[in-house]
Enzyme design. Structure first.
Site, PDB file in Angstrom:
ATOM      1  N   ASP A 107      37.197  51.347  -3.666  1.00 44.61           N
ATOM      2  CA  ASP A 107      36.567  50.255  -2.620  1.00 44.61           C
ATOM      3  C   ASP A 107      36.923  49.026  -3.256  1.00 44.61           C
ATOM      4  OD1 ASP A 107      34.496  49.330  -0.520  1.00 44.61           O
ATOM      5  OD2 ASP A 107      34.425  51.396  -0.307  1.00 44.61           O
ATOM      6  N   HIS A 151      30.420  45.765  -0.126  1.00 46.52           N
ATOM      7  CA  HIS A 151      30.840  47.162   0.557  1.00 46.52           C
ATOM      8  C   HIS A 151      30.775  48.184  -0.526  1.00 46.52           C
ATOM      9  CE1 HIS A 151      33.513  49.910   2.634  1.00 46.52           C
ATOM     10  NE2 HIS A 151      32.904  49.521   3.477  1.00 46.52           N
ATOM     11  N   SER A 311      31.784  53.786   7.104  1.00 51.10           N
ATOM     12  CA  SER A 311      31.989  53.564   5.745  1.00 51.10           C
ATOM     13  C   SER A 311      31.006  54.190   4.943  1.00 51.10           C
ATOM     14  CB  SER A 311      32.065  52.123   5.396  1.00 51.10           C
ATOM     15  OG  SER A 311      33.255  51.482   5.462  1.00 51.10           O
TER      16      SER A 311
END
Length: 608
Positions: A107, A151, A311
């Site tokens: 990621d 994220h 996600s």
């Protein structure tokens, strides 16, 4: 949403755009047709490629005692509806997790100094680092995000935030989180960095690889990401990827690959979230709206915020897989996949559908399944050639040491009517069984089968599976099976085959034309070494004249030219018939052309 990686892809250009009206037009057309034929064959190969995919199992019911659920002390646990909806607290009564299980987060990186995850970060025994950064090319995969989304840190928090420590949130499993940075701070990255990150994670011991990234483009296979996923799968890793957030009926890439567990999002009502992708190939669903998870940017306690998207559905599945491996470390990636699919809870109807896949992942059911007999079909082909034989391998999961008095395969050519069976086998649970020498009966286009087992006196059976007959010729199918284990070798084989199909017939045709039209000498040899001379009249006899002697003259004005007696008048030449121009026939189209033409003006065939 923020954090969906957009892979770099090659530009598609139109080279030219003009019709090539030349002598080679027909040859090009034939080559184009040959290449189309090869592509058609590749499409047939694709049907066989599904044999490489893990088993897609149907949901089963489970039976186990209900007792008080573990309640952690984390202050935000009360608002973590996602954990509760998939039964994670019930699974915690069996195991909170095991830090020997490594789950990689490919990621934007992880803010690994966050107090609520730092102790659960994987540590490299060689240098003490916590992963790798393929964006900057260093060993510090820190999640740097000026926008404040963080994220990768949010994904890691759902998987492995420290549970029951009195701060922040509770993670799904107490496993070791490996941070592998492949996306920049804007949530975008390249397929090259992503592929390298997947390979690195698998080579460093990750048994679950979380890919909360993707693209809605359709890249040309084989891609570097696909090859990396194949490598990770061969190392025993389970790859879990997000379905995408466009709200369309097509999964993102690489979630749509057959070797990847694809995950869609549900909302708090238990229905598919409006933004979630869905469609053919979807495996599971998980909570994906209003997900409380870890924030980055500082090391303050209770640094938590709320995010949403597929996600953040994906790490719930990765976390449950981590719990399964914590409870039973010997599970293979195929067995993990089967348990997750078979124990999922379907919100609508029974069996598989394109909105939810096999259903919403259930940690409670998955962990409970380890405590009772469960048939996992570990390998079987979905497509075979007419003359080939194949085998089916299965295992019976459950508590160690349970007696399997009989297990065998039953099959038939009509679903629901499986009247043939293989020899009975016996043994114990946690043991592998194989039935070999199977083939599709002559005249049938497919074969259905299932596995039955008697364990401690109780009968268990799997769902029915289908093996279909491939349309690819037998010898090509065998060659494909040899190459299919490595997509790169398969791609090279297809390119070589295309060259053979497109160009070898052209050489044969040229040899055939040369055999029909042998070169012939149409002119005397002198024609080929010098220019032809114009015709001359025949020589006429002349009267011999004495040579005129010219005396030397003194310098002075020029005198009149000396008169020389004229020679006899030549005879008028006799007209001669000119030979007819030689012609020859084109062996390709039959047109008569001048013999000295180097190619046919009509079809363009070049004369040899």
């Amino acid at each position: 949403m923020k954090g969906r990686g957009s892979y770099a892809r090659p530009a598609l250009e139109n080279r030219g755009g003009f019709l090539l009206l030349s002598a080679r037009l027909s040859a090009l057309a034939r080559r184009f047709a040959a290449i189309v034929a090869v592509l058609a064959m590749v499409g047939a190969f694709a049907a066989g490629a599904t044999a490489l995919a893990p088993t897609r199992a149907t949901r089963i019911g489970t039976s186990f005692p209900v007792h008080t659920e573990f309640t952690p002390s984390d202050p935000f646990f009360i608002d973590q509806w996602g954990l509760k909806s998939i039964g994670v607290p019930s699974a915690w009564d069996v195991t909170l997790g095991d830090r020997n299980v490594i789950v990689a987060v490919v990621d934007t990186g992880v803010w690994w100094t966050q107090p609520d995850i730092q102790a659960n970060m994987w540590t490299n025994s060689v240098d003490g680092t916590h992963g790798w950064d393929f964006v900057n090319g260093d060993s510090n995969p820190m999640d740097i995000d000026p926008s404040g989304t963080y994220h990768g840190t949010g994904v890691a928090g759902v998987i492995g935030a420290i549970t029951d420590n009195g701060q922040g949130i509770a993670g799904t499993a107490q496993v070791s989180v490996m941070a592998v940075r492949a996306l920049g701070s804007n949530g975008e990255g390249t397929s090259t960095d992503t592929a390298q990150a997947i390979i690195w994670a698998a080579d460093h011991g990750a048994k679950v690889i979380n890919l909360s990234l993707g693209t809605n483009e359709t890249p040309i296979e084989p891609t570097d990401i696909h090859l990396a996923i194949d490598h990770a799968w061969s190392k025993g890793a389970l790859i879990v990827a997000a379905a995408g957030n466009a709200g369309i009926g097509t999964l993102d890439y690489p979630a749509r690959l057959p070797e990847v567990v694809s995950v869609a999002a549900i909302d708090e009502s238990g229905r598919r979230a409006s933004f979630s992708n869905y469609g053919t190939g979807l495996d599971l669903s998980a909570p994906g709206t209003r997900i409380d998870t870890l924030n980055g940017g500082n090391n303050n306690l209770n640094n938590v915020h709320s995010l949403q998207g597929t996600s953040f559905s994906t790490p719930f599945v990765s976390g449950v897989a981590g719990l399964l491996l914590s409870a039973e470390p010997g599970l293979t990636n195929v067995q993990l996949w089967n348990i997750l699919n078979m124990t999922a809870v379907q919100p609508v109807g029974n069996g598989y559908n394109k909105d939810y896949g096999w259903g919403v992942v259930s940690a409670r059911n998955a962990i409970a399944a380890l405590n009772q007999p469960l048939i996992s079909i570990d390998s079987y082909p979905t497509s075979v050639s007419s003359s080939s034989t194949f085998g089916v391998t299965w295992s019976i999961l459950g508590p160690v040491g349970m007696t399997v008095s009989d297990t065998h395969l039953v099959w038939g050519t009509v679903p629901g009517m499986l009247r043939n069976s293989t020899s009975a086998q016996s043994g114990q649970t946690r043991q592998s069984y194989t039935a070999g020498g199977l083939s599709i009966p002559s005249g049938a286009g497919s074969m259905y089968f299932k596995i039955v087992a008697t364990v401690n006196g109780s009968l268990y059976e799997s769902s029915e599976k289908l093996v279909s007959l491939s349309s690819v010729p037998d010898f090509l199918f065998v060659l494909y099976q040899l190459l299919a284990s490595n997509l790169l070798y398969l791609a090279l084989f297809i390119l070589v085959l295309a060259g053979v199909v497109a160009f070898i017939p052209q050489r044969r045709a040229a040899r055939a034309r040369r055999a029909v039209a042998r070169p012939m000498t149409l002119y005397p040899p002198s024609y080929y070494v010098q220019a032809a001379r114009p015709s001359q009249p025949p020589p006429v006899p002349q009267t011999t004249q004495p040579a005129t002697r010219i005396e030397p003259q003194m310098a002075g004005p020029p005198s009149a030219p000396t008169q020389i007696a004229p020679a006899a008048q030549p005879v008028t030449p006799i007209p001669m018939a000119q030979p007819t121009a030689a012609r020859k026939r084109c062996p390709s189209c039959g047109t008569m052309v001048a013999a000295d033409n180097m190619f046919c003006f009509f079809c363009g065939n070049r004369f040899r």
